[in-house]
Design a protein around this motif. Structure first.
Motif, short mmCIF file in Angstrom:
data_model
loop_
_atom_site.label_atom_id
_atom_site.label_comp_id
_atom_site.label_asym_id
_atom_site.label_seq_id
_atom_site.Cartn_x
_atom_site.Cartn_y
_atom_site.Cartn_z
N VAL A 22 -5.90 9.89 0.56
CA VAL A 22 -6.25 11.12 -0.15
C VAL A 22 -5.50 12.27 0.50
N VAL A 23 -4.81 13.07 -0.32
CA VAL A 23 -4.00 14.17 0.20
C VAL A 23 -4.40 15.47 -0.49
N SER A 24 -4.97 16.40 0.26
CA SER A 24 -5.20 17.74 -0.29
C SER A 24 -3.91 18.54 -0.15
N GLY A 25 -3.60 19.34 -1.17
CA GLY A 25 -2.29 20.00 -1.18
C GLY A 25 -1.19 18.98 -1.39
N GLY A 26 -1.47 17.95 -2.19
CA GLY A 26 -0.53 16.84 -2.33
C GLY A 26 0.44 16.94 -3.48
N THR A 27 0.53 18.12 -4.12
CA THR A 27 1.47 18.28 -5.24
C THR A 27 2.72 19.03 -4.84
N ASP A 28 2.85 19.37 -3.55
CA ASP A 28 4.00 20.16 -3.12
C ASP A 28 4.28 19.87 -1.65
N GLY A 29 5.51 20.12 -1.23
CA GLY A 29 5.87 20.09 0.17
C GLY A 29 5.58 18.79 0.89
N ILE A 30 5.05 18.92 2.10
CA ILE A 30 4.77 17.76 2.94
C ILE A 30 3.75 16.84 2.28
N GLY A 31 2.70 17.41 1.69
CA GLY A 31 1.69 16.60 1.03
C GLY A 31 2.27 15.75 -0.08
N LYS A 32 3.12 16.35 -0.89
CA LYS A 32 3.77 15.62 -1.98
C LYS A 32 4.65 14.50 -1.44
N ALA A 33 5.42 14.78 -0.41
CA ALA A 33 6.29 13.76 0.17
C ALA A 33 5.49 12.59 0.73
N LEU A 34 4.39 12.89 1.39
CA LEU A 34 3.53 11.83 1.90
C LEU A 34 2.92 11.01 0.78
N ALA A 35 2.48 11.70 -0.28
CA ALA A 35 1.89 10.99 -1.42
C ALA A 35 2.87 9.99 -2.01
N HIS A 36 4.12 10.42 -2.22
CA HIS A 36 5.12 9.52 -2.81
C HIS A 36 5.52 8.42 -1.82
N THR A 37 5.51 8.74 -0.54
CA THR A 37 5.81 7.72 0.47
C THR A 37 4.84 6.55 0.36
N TYR A 38 3.56 6.87 0.25
CA TYR A 38 2.56 5.80 0.22
C TYR A 38 2.47 5.12 -1.14
N LEU A 39 2.78 5.83 -2.20
CA LEU A 39 2.89 5.15 -3.49
C LEU A 39 4.01 4.13 -3.46
N SER A 40 5.13 4.50 -2.84
CA SER A 40 6.28 3.59 -2.78
C SER A 40 5.98 2.36 -1.94
N ARG A 41 5.00 2.44 -1.07
CA ARG A 41 4.62 1.31 -0.22
C ARG A 41 3.56 0.42 -0.89
N GLY A 42 3.14 0.82 -2.08
CA GLY A 42 2.15 0.01 -2.78
C GLY A 42 0.72 0.42 -2.54
N GLU A 43 0.49 1.59 -1.92
CA GLU A 43 -0.87 2.04 -1.67
C GLU A 43 -1.42 2.85 -2.85
N ARG A 44 -2.71 3.07 -2.83
CA ARG A 44 -3.38 3.90 -3.82
C ARG A 44 -3.43 5.32 -3.27
N VAL A 45 -3.02 6.32 -4.07
CA VAL A 45 -2.94 7.70 -3.58
C VAL A 45 -3.63 8.65 -4.55
N ALA A 46 -4.51 9.47 -4.01
CA ALA A 46 -5.15 10.53 -4.79
C ALA A 46 -4.75 11.87 -4.20
N VAL A 47 -4.20 12.75 -5.03
CA VAL A 47 -3.83 14.07 -4.55
C VAL A 47 -4.75 15.11 -5.18
N VAL A 48 -5.03 16.16 -4.41
CA VAL A 48 -5.89 17.24 -4.86
C VAL A 48 -5.08 18.52 -4.81
N GLY A 49 -5.07 19.28 -5.90
CA GLY A 49 -4.30 20.51 -5.93
C GLY A 49 -4.71 21.39 -7.10
#
Length: 287
Positions: free
Chosen positions: A5-32
């Motif tokens: 779960v990433v708050s502030g996950g639609t931009d910047g570092i949060g967004k990059a982390l969210a896509h990193t874990y999606l690319s690894r096959g994980e489940r990702v929820a972003v809040v923004g």
């Protein structure tokens, strides 16, 4: 499959982390807050075949009520949360008070992190190696809590609001570890340094010029996320740890004073008690 779960996950570092874990096959929820950026996150996930593992929860995290709603929605969707990454940030040169009566920066960058971390503790404790990663500013030399005026009504500046939030998150980490350190959840404070993000905010001319200068020497986002991801993948063994630009710093100095952490915990409870519904359903936090 892990749930991140990433708050502030639609931009910047949060967004990059969210896509990193999606690319690894994980489940990702972003809040923004930004609906268009949230839709773009979901669209990008769909393009890579990760639509079923990508979730966007729109919310204004400067509002206490919205944080309680987000916690309830996350708990309903994800009984187990492996990592909570707290990235939401928005600089304001001019003071803004939320509709609930809190200063916006303090509410967004500290109170939200308090509510999300403690609110999701049950879901985190069900994970095998759970971690909360608070991307803020551990060890900022000039950060101080304005105990008699945390809303900075008597003298606001964007810089003072930011450094106060940074110090508040240091103390949040101390209080969280004191409350939950006997359990499996590790709390990691991260100062990534100057990173070439969008620098979300509303800047006056002087602050905008400072940001422009910072951008010229800031690290790429892709570089900045590497040490943060390492903390998610292999959380430190200690209940509380802190890193600046990937280098570990001691949590045994005045920035992490236990007496101040307890004082801030009491102040936070008092502030929330004056927000309608502010107490929500949070578990008791032992300071």
């Amino acid at each position: 499959m892990k749930t991140i779960v990433v708050s502030g996950g639609t931009d910047g570092i949060g967004k990059a982390l969210a896509h990193t874990y999606l690319s690894r096959g994980e489940r990702v929820a972003v809040v923004g807050r930004n609906l268009e950026k949230g839709k773009a996150f979901l669209a990008a996930a769909a393009e890579t075949g990760a639509a079923a593992r990508a979730f966007f929860i729109p919310a204004d995290l400067s509002l206490v009520a919205e944080n309680h709603r987000v916690v309830a929605e996350l708990e309903a969707r994800f009984p187990v949360v492996d990592a909570l990454v707290l990235c939401a940030r928005h600089y304001r040169s001019a003071r803004l008070e939320t509709s609930e009566g809190l200063e916006n920066t303090f509410a967004l960058e500290y109170v939200s992190r308090y509510l999300l971390g403690h609110g999701l503790i049950a879901s985190l404790e069900r994970a095998e190696r759970p971690v909360v990663v608070n991307v803020s500013g551990p060890g900022i030399p000039k950060g101080e809590i304005h105990w008699d005026d945390p809303g900075l009504a008597g003298g606001y500046s964007g810089g003072a609001a930011q450094t106060q939030a940074g110090r508040a998150n240091d103390l949040l980490g101390v209080a969280f570890a004191a409350a939950h350190g006997a359990g499996p959840v590790k709390y990691v404070l991260v100062h990534p340094g100057a990173v070439a993000t969008s620098f979300s905010g509303r800047y006056d001319a002087a602050a905008a010029a400072h940001v422009a200068a910072m951008k010229r020497t800031a690290r790429p986002v892709a570089e900045a996320v590497v040490p943060i991801a390492a903390c998610i993948d292999d959380p430190p063994a200690e209940p509380l740890s802190a890193f600046v630009r990937g280098e570990r710093i001691s949590v045994h100095h005045p920035s992490f004073d236990h007496t101040s952490a307890t004082r801030l915990l009491d102040l936070t409870r008092d502030l929330l008690a004056h927000v309608p519904g502010g107490g929500g359903e949070l578990p008791e936090v032992v300071g």
